[in-house]
Motif scaffolding. Structure first.
Motif, PDB file in Angstrom:
ATOM      1  N   GLY A  64       0.818  -1.209   0.000  1.00  0.00           N
ATOM      2  CA  GLY A  64       0.000   0.000   0.000  1.00  0.00           C
ATOM      3  C   GLY A  64       0.852   1.259   0.000  1.00  0.00           C
ATOM      4  O   GLY A  64       0.555   2.236  -0.704  1.00  0.00           O
ATOM      5  N   TYR A  67       2.665   1.572  -3.360  1.00  0.00           N
ATOM      6  CA  TYR A  67       1.714   1.922  -4.409  1.00  0.00           C
ATOM      7  C   TYR A  67       1.358   3.412  -4.332  1.00  0.00           C
ATOM      8  O   TYR A  67       1.255   4.091  -5.353  1.00  0.00           O
ATOM      9  CB  TYR A  67       0.452   1.068  -4.301  1.00  0.00           C
ATOM     10  N   ARG A  68       1.193   3.919  -3.114  1.00  0.00           N
ATOM     11  CA  ARG A  68       0.934   5.354  -2.960  1.00  0.00           C
ATOM     12  C   ARG A  68       2.120   6.171  -3.464  1.00  0.00           C
ATOM     13  O   ARG A  68       1.948   7.212  -4.117  1.00  0.00           O
ATOM     14  CB  ARG A  68       0.647   5.701  -1.499  1.00  0.00           C
ATOM     15  N   GLY A  71       2.091   6.408  -7.153  1.00  0.00           N
ATOM     16  CA  GLY A  71       1.085   7.363  -7.606  1.00  0.00           C
ATOM     17  C   GLY A  71       1.565   8.795  -7.509  1.00  0.00           C
ATOM     18  O   GLY A  71       1.337   9.619  -8.413  1.00  0.00           O
ATOM     19  N   GLU A 107       5.080  -0.609  -8.662  1.00  0.00           N
ATOM     20  CA  GLU A 107       3.751  -1.206  -8.778  1.00  0.00           C
ATOM     21  C   GLU A 107       3.833  -2.698  -9.084  1.00  0.00           C
ATOM     22  O   GLU A 107       3.022  -3.488  -8.591  1.00  0.00           O
ATOM     23  CB  GLU A 107       2.953  -0.479  -9.864  1.00  0.00           C
ATOM     24  N   ALA A 188       4.604   9.094   1.321  1.00  0.00           N
ATOM     25  CA  ALA A 188       3.604   8.049   1.104  1.00  0.00           C
ATOM     26  C   ALA A 188       3.357   7.202   2.344  1.00  0.00           C
ATOM     27  O   ALA A 188       2.456   6.355   2.347  1.00  0.00           O
ATOM     28  CB  ALA A 188       4.035   7.152  -0.055  1.00  0.00           C
TER      29      ALA A 188
END
Length: 476
Positions: A64, A67-68, A71, A107, A188
């Protein structure tokens, strides 16, 4: 910018700095701390303190956060690409592609978050066994200046998703993007100390990390001589080591190849990032029957490449990254002329004009009829010079292609399935491309044989490099 240690921006213990120079203009764009052995030790201690907390989080929680971070990187791609171009020199389009590659790799490893589990193994007459995979602890990564963002992702992706903490030493002339990416990871939600960045000379910071008894694994990308030094130092502590070293990748053009595609592949494969890529096309072997046509088309393509500051529009090739590389490339080309080791078809000079006076620019260069003893064929040429050798048969091409201590990548261009099979089997390289060159996806293992290194980056194989395997035997 400052180093990132234990979640904080810090100065070096020694109080000295390294200048970061724009290779296209010669201007000073920033300064970073010149790290010391003490700084490396502090970073290792911060990573060690953070390990138990990070390792106890679930793989899904780790995913998580990564992944943040990916982004945020995508949202700030344009800003990060400008920073990368300013310190590294590559055209802005290539820099954007590399920043996207950083996010892609993170990712990809997020998608593997649940894949590193053990196995259940029945053992007839002795009960059963099961295996457990555990993170190693503190890992260290040492990365080069040619692809600093992408190679950072190759290191941190598998290391962090598998529960390890990391100390990263970036190249001394391209640390700014790495430091910014580390701050994005913190933004993040990455806990303090999970990733630490120590800037400074390799012989000081790098060697301190390799020799630290708390560092369990070393991942190094760079030139072969330094890699051997890393392996030597790591051996005394029995550390796990991955070495992705130099390459002298051959490209074989058969007489049935699609010449238009092959020319495009040679242009991108050699001159992408000003030829400063480990898997760049560094030696070209072309069948005699199509050599004249191929070389003529390639010459035209090279002459059409637009050279300049990577921040300007419509630039195909920027400068070499530093003065050392620039002097080396000039020396190699001078050798060709002085020793009569081939004919320069195009290029071979520092571009004329005041605009080039302070940048490390060199014309994209094509050299034909290069003899086997030439340095262009013997050394890893990290720059925009491409030697061409004519061959009569596939066997001759393979024999000459394999005449090197390196074995990173190779490509063969043909429509014939048998030739493709033979090339794939007989070329000595860790990765073989068919009718393409240079591309490395996060999903596929990447690494070399011979003096191109040991171990593999990318793919599920990379995860095993960051995990210890424990077997438990149970008698029933």
């Amino acid at each position: 910018m400052k180093m990132q240690i234990g979640g904080k921006s810090v100065e070096a213990c020694g109080g000295e700095y390294l200048d970061i120079i724009n290779p296209a203009t010669g201007e000073l764009i920033d300064r970073v701390p010149r790290g010391t052995e003490d700084d490396a030790a502090i970073a290792v201690e911060a990573a060690s303190s953070a390990f138990s907390g990070w390792a106890s989080t679930s793989p899904q929680q780790r995913a998580g956060i990564l992944y943040r971070a990916a982004g945020i990187v995508r949202q700030r791609k344009d800003e990060l690409a400008v920073l990368l171009t300013r310190e590294q020199g590559k055209p802005l389009a290539e820099a954007k592609n590399e920043i996207e590659g950083f996010a892609n790799v993170l990712e990809y490893y997020c998608g593997l978050a649940s894949s590193f589990h053990g196995d259940f193994i029945p053992v007839p007459q002795n009960g059963y066994a099961f295996t457990v995979k555990k993170p190693l602890g503190v890992c260290a990564a040492i990365i080069p200046w040619n692809m600093p963002a992408l190679i950072m992702a190759w290191k941190i992706g598998p290391a962090l998703i598998s529960g390890n903490t990391l100390v990263l030493k970036p190249a001394s002339n391209t640390p700014l993007t790495n430091l910014t990416l580390a701050s994005i990871l913190s933004e993040a939600g990455l806990s303090a100390g999970v990733i630490n960045i120590v800037t400074g000379p390799g012989e000081v910071v790098g060697e301190s990390l390799v020799q630290s008894h708390k560092v369990k694994r070393i991942s190094f990308t760079g030139e072969a001589g330094t890699g051997k030094r890393v392996a030597e130092l790591a051996a005394s502590g029995m550390k796990k080591v991955t070495l992705e070293l130099g390459g002298s990748d051959p490209m074989l053009i058969c007489d049935d190849a699609n010449l238009k595609d092959a020319v495009a592949g040679a242009l991108r494969g050699r001159f992408y990032n000003c030829g400063q890529t480990c898997t760049a096309v560094k030696r070209l072997f072309v069948f005699e029957s199509v050599a004249e046509e191929f070389i003529k088309k390639l010459e035209t393509g090279i002459r059409n490449l637009r050279i300049g500051n990577g921040l300007h529009e419509n630039i195909d090739m920027g400068p070499l990254n530093n003065r050392r590389q620039w002097e080396y490339i000039k020396e190699l080309v001078a050798d060709v002329e002085e020793k009569d080791e081939g004919r320069i078809v195009t290029g071979g000079r520092v571009p004329e004009g005041n605009v080039w006076s302070r940048g490390y620019f060199f014309e994209p260069t094509l050299v034909e009829d290069v003899p086997g003893e030439s340095r262009l064929l013997k050394e890893e040429v990290f720059g925009p010079v491409l030697p061409v050798v004519r061959v009569k048969t596939l066997d001759e091409a393979i024999e000459k292609a394999n005449n090197t201590c390196y074995g990173l990548g190779a490509s063969i261009w043909t429509k014939n399935i048998d030739r493709a099979r033979i090339g794939s089997e007989e070329l000595n390289a860790g990765i073989i491309w068919l009718n393409q060159h240079l591309k490395v996806a996060p999903e596929v293992p990447f690494g070399g044989i011979g003096e191109s290194g040991i171990g593999r980056e990318n793919g599920p194989d990379a995860l095993s490099e960051y995990l210890d395997l424990k077997t438990v035997m149970i008698k029933t």
